[in-house]
Motif scaffolding. Structure first.
Motif, PDB file in Angstrom:
ATOM      1  N   PHE A 123      97.083  10.042  47.133  1.00 17.70           N
ATOM      2  CA  PHE A 123      96.686  11.336  47.611  1.00 17.70           C
ATOM      3  C   PHE A 123      95.323  11.719  47.531  1.00 17.70           C
ATOM      4  N   ALA A 124      94.754  11.521  46.407  1.00 22.84           N
ATOM      5  CA  ALA A 124      93.397  11.874  46.144  1.00 22.84           C
ATOM      6  C   ALA A 124      92.469  10.994  46.720  1.00 22.84           C
ATOM      7  N   LEU A 125      92.849   9.692  46.797  1.00 29.07           N
ATOM      8  CA  LEU A 125      91.970   8.725  47.713  1.00 29.07           C
ATOM      9  C   LEU A 125      91.776   9.100  49.152  1.00 29.07           C
ATOM     10  N   ALA A 126      93.118   9.318  49.621  1.00 24.95           N
ATOM     11  CA  ALA A 126      93.333   9.967  51.220  1.00 24.95           C
ATOM     12  C   ALA A 126      92.413  11.160  51.353  1.00 24.95           C
ATOM     13  N   GLY A 127      92.405  12.053  50.348  1.00 24.57           N
ATOM     14  CA  GLY A 127      91.556  13.497  50.540  1.00 24.57           C
ATOM     15  C   GLY A 127      89.965  13.216  50.603  1.00 24.57           C
ATOM     16  N   SER A 128      89.735  12.214  49.540  1.00 27.31           N
ATOM     17  CA  SER A 128      88.329  11.819  49.751  1.00 27.31           C
ATOM     18  C   SER A 128      87.703  10.983  50.932  1.00 27.31           C
ATOM     19  N   LEU A 129      88.544  10.231  51.469  1.00 24.35           N
ATOM     20  CA  LEU A 129      88.403   9.786  52.848  1.00 24.35           C
ATOM     21  C   LEU A 129      88.069  10.946  53.890  1.00 24.35           C
ATOM     22  N   TYR A 146     101.624  13.670  54.057  1.00 24.33           N
ATOM     23  CA  TYR A 146     100.204  13.271  54.277  1.00 24.33           C
ATOM     24  C   TYR A 146      99.799  13.877  55.636  1.00 24.33           C
ATOM     25  N   LEU A 147     100.729  13.698  56.601  1.00 26.65           N
ATOM     26  CA  LEU A 147     100.253  14.425  58.033  1.00 26.65           C
ATOM     27  C   LEU A 147     100.164  16.004  57.674  1.00 26.65           C
ATOM     28  N   TRP A 148     100.717  16.751  56.901  1.00 26.25           N
ATOM     29  CA  TRP A 148     100.328  18.054  56.732  1.00 26.25           C
ATOM     30  C   TRP A 148      98.982  18.358  55.983  1.00 26.25           C
ATOM     31  N   TYR A 149      98.524  17.375  54.871  1.00 26.42           N
ATOM     32  CA  TYR A 149      97.359  17.168  54.346  1.00 26.42           C
ATOM     33  C   TYR A 149      96.306  17.097  55.471  1.00 26.42           C
ATOM     34  N   VAL A 150      96.408  16.214  56.256  1.00 26.28           N
ATOM     35  CA  VAL A 150      95.324  15.975  57.237  1.00 26.28           C
ATOM     36  C   VAL A 150      95.328  17.067  58.362  1.00 26.28           C
ATOM     37  N   LEU A 151      96.303  17.615  58.553  1.00 24.59           N
ATOM     38  CA  LEU A 151      96.103  18.867  59.438  1.00 24.59           C
ATOM     39  C   LEU A 151      95.314  20.273  58.744  1.00 24.59           C
ATOM     40  N   THR A 203     102.752  20.075  44.140  1.00 23.24           N
ATOM     41  CA  THR A 203     102.942  18.799  43.598  1.00 23.24           C
ATOM     42  C   THR A 203     101.622  18.070  43.598  1.00 23.24           C
ATOM     43  N   PHE A 204     101.289  17.772  44.678  1.00 21.05           N
ATOM     44  CA  PHE A 204     100.103  16.707  45.074  1.00 21.05           C
ATOM     45  C   PHE A 204      98.956  17.366  45.754  1.00 21.05           C
ATOM     46  N   GLY A 205      98.950  18.587  46.362  1.00 17.10           N
ATOM     47  CA  GLY A 205      97.790  19.130  46.902  1.00 17.10           C
ATOM     48  C   GLY A 205      96.611  19.230  45.932  1.00 17.10           C
TER      49      GLY A 205
END
Length: 403
Positions: A61-67, A163-168, A216-218
């Motif tokens: 999740f951290a890598l995806a958030g950075s990108l 992942y989808l909700w984090y993207v939104l 948990t991962f936000g």
């Protein structure tokens, strides 16, 4: 009296050096590959200590958030559409295979007694704003795949939904991070504490499940965004090595005081998972060397790491099913008395099963991985151990950045 012109005024003005386009961060590629391997090993063995050695989900999740933060230099709607386009086709392919198999084994509207809701919930296989439904308790398939296989197939889908909700939410999270970095990073941890202490309770299952994943991962996702924004680099160098281990150890302390062990590990302790993952990810991002080229010692593994990164979604979606098939096939060897009597240790070992699992994952990469290339608007490749070539857009060639 002769005067001499200043060398500054005599020198011709220099052209500014063209800005380098950001390339792939090989350190991030290594972390993602390690995370995928650890996920597969953990789901095969169930060893409780593995998430402590490497908290894969927090890292991913951290890598995806950075990108995502890097991509949000473009218009938010365009970025969200692109991320969804990359995410959903591999999920649809899994759904075509999985839902078809469930229906063929008798799953249908009558299972829940509410055919309208059943059909409505099936749309979560198209856009997973909530957990897609699946059939419970299905029988195995001719000794090839074990019983209740649909539950294993659907197991990884929580990650796709989260992942989808984090993207939104990322455009809003990024604005909040720039305005109030500390509060934004710590907000998911505070939410995890509120859930754990039952200060906040919500009815139903779907909304609490989504909020629990965020709590948990936000913080890991937002840490990745903070890393990309340069917020972490502005901290004094001693802050992260001083604070991160304390947070991680607080998570470990909490887990050890709540019967941590096999069957009750970090995955069943959201607050402990949140604290341990946050502390570990904080350290990993702080240590980030940002490799643009592979270090000499890692070059022999470059092709394998590239393959794992190029097919990360396919591997994650199908690995549970591969584990179930491998375990089912391996268990059949107990039916051979010669093997049972002479090599029982081999039949009990997880390592031959792990090798078989990765062989099956390789088959899934060959059979289904092309969906990731199509989703990225690239030429389909069977075994992508090299970076994709340049794409033509608007008459000019440009290299494809890391994703």
């Amino acid at each position: 009296m002769t005067t001499h012109a200043s060398p500054v005024t005599e020198a011709a003005p220099r052209e500014p050096a063209p800005a380098k386009k950001p390339g792939r961060d090989r350190y991030f590629d290594l972390l993602r590959a390690l995370a995928l391997f650890r996920v597969v090993l953990y789901h095969l063995t169930g060893w409780a200590w593995l998430p402590l050695v490497f908290p894969s989900m927090g890292v991913m999740f951290a890598l995806a958030g950075s990108l995502m933060a890097r991509s949000l230099k473009r218009p938010a709607v365009q970025v969200i559409r692109g991320r969804m386009r990359r995410l959903l086709p591999p999920l649809w392919l899994l759904g075509v295979v999985g839902v078809t198999g469930m229906v063929l084994q008798g799953w249908g509207p009558d299972e829940d007694g509410h055919p309208g809701w059943w059909l409505l919930h099936l749309t979560f296989w198209i856009v997973p704003l909530s957990d897609p439904p699946y059939a419970e308790g299905l029988p195995g398939v001719h000794g090839f795949i074990g019983e209740n296989w649909a539950a294993d197939l659907a197991g990884p889908l929580w990650y796709i939904r989260a992942y989808l909700w984090y993207v939104l939410l990322s455009p809003v999270l990024l604005k909040a991070l720039r305005a109030l970095p500390v509060l934004t990073i710590l907000a998911p941890i505070a939410l995890a504490v509120a859930f754990e202490q039952e200060w906040l309770t919500l009815p139903g299952e779907r909304i609490p499940s989504a909020l629990t994943d965020f709590s948990t991962f936000g913080a890991c996702w937002i840490l990745g965004m903070a890393h990309q924004e340069g917020i972490l680099r502005r901290l004094p160098r001693y802050i992260v090595p001083s604070v991160a281990p304390v947070i991680a150890l607080a998570g470990l302390w909490y887990a050890l005081h709540h019967d941590f062990g096999t069957g009750n590990d970090l995955d069943s302790m959201p607050l402990a998972q949140a604290l341990w993952s946050f502390g570990t990810v904080f350290l990993l991002l702080h240590l980030s060397p940002s490799w643009t080229e592979w270090p000499r010692r890692l070059r022999p593994f470059a092709d394998t790491i590239t393959l794992l990164n190029s097919r990360a979604v396919t591997i994650y979606l199908w690995h549970n099913t591969c584990i179930l098939i491998a375990a089912t096939l391996w268990d059949r060897l107990w039916g051979f008395p010669l093997l049972e009597q002479n090599v029982p240790g081999l039949l009990e070992s997880v390592w031959p099963v792990l090798i078989l699992v990765w062989i099956l994952i390789g088959c899934c990469v060959l059979a289904f991985g092309w969906a990731e290339d199509l989703a990225a608007k690239q030429r389909p490749r069977l075994w992508p151990t090299k970076e994709p070539g340049a794409r033509v857009r608007g008459g000019r060639r440009r290299s494809v950045p890391g994703s």
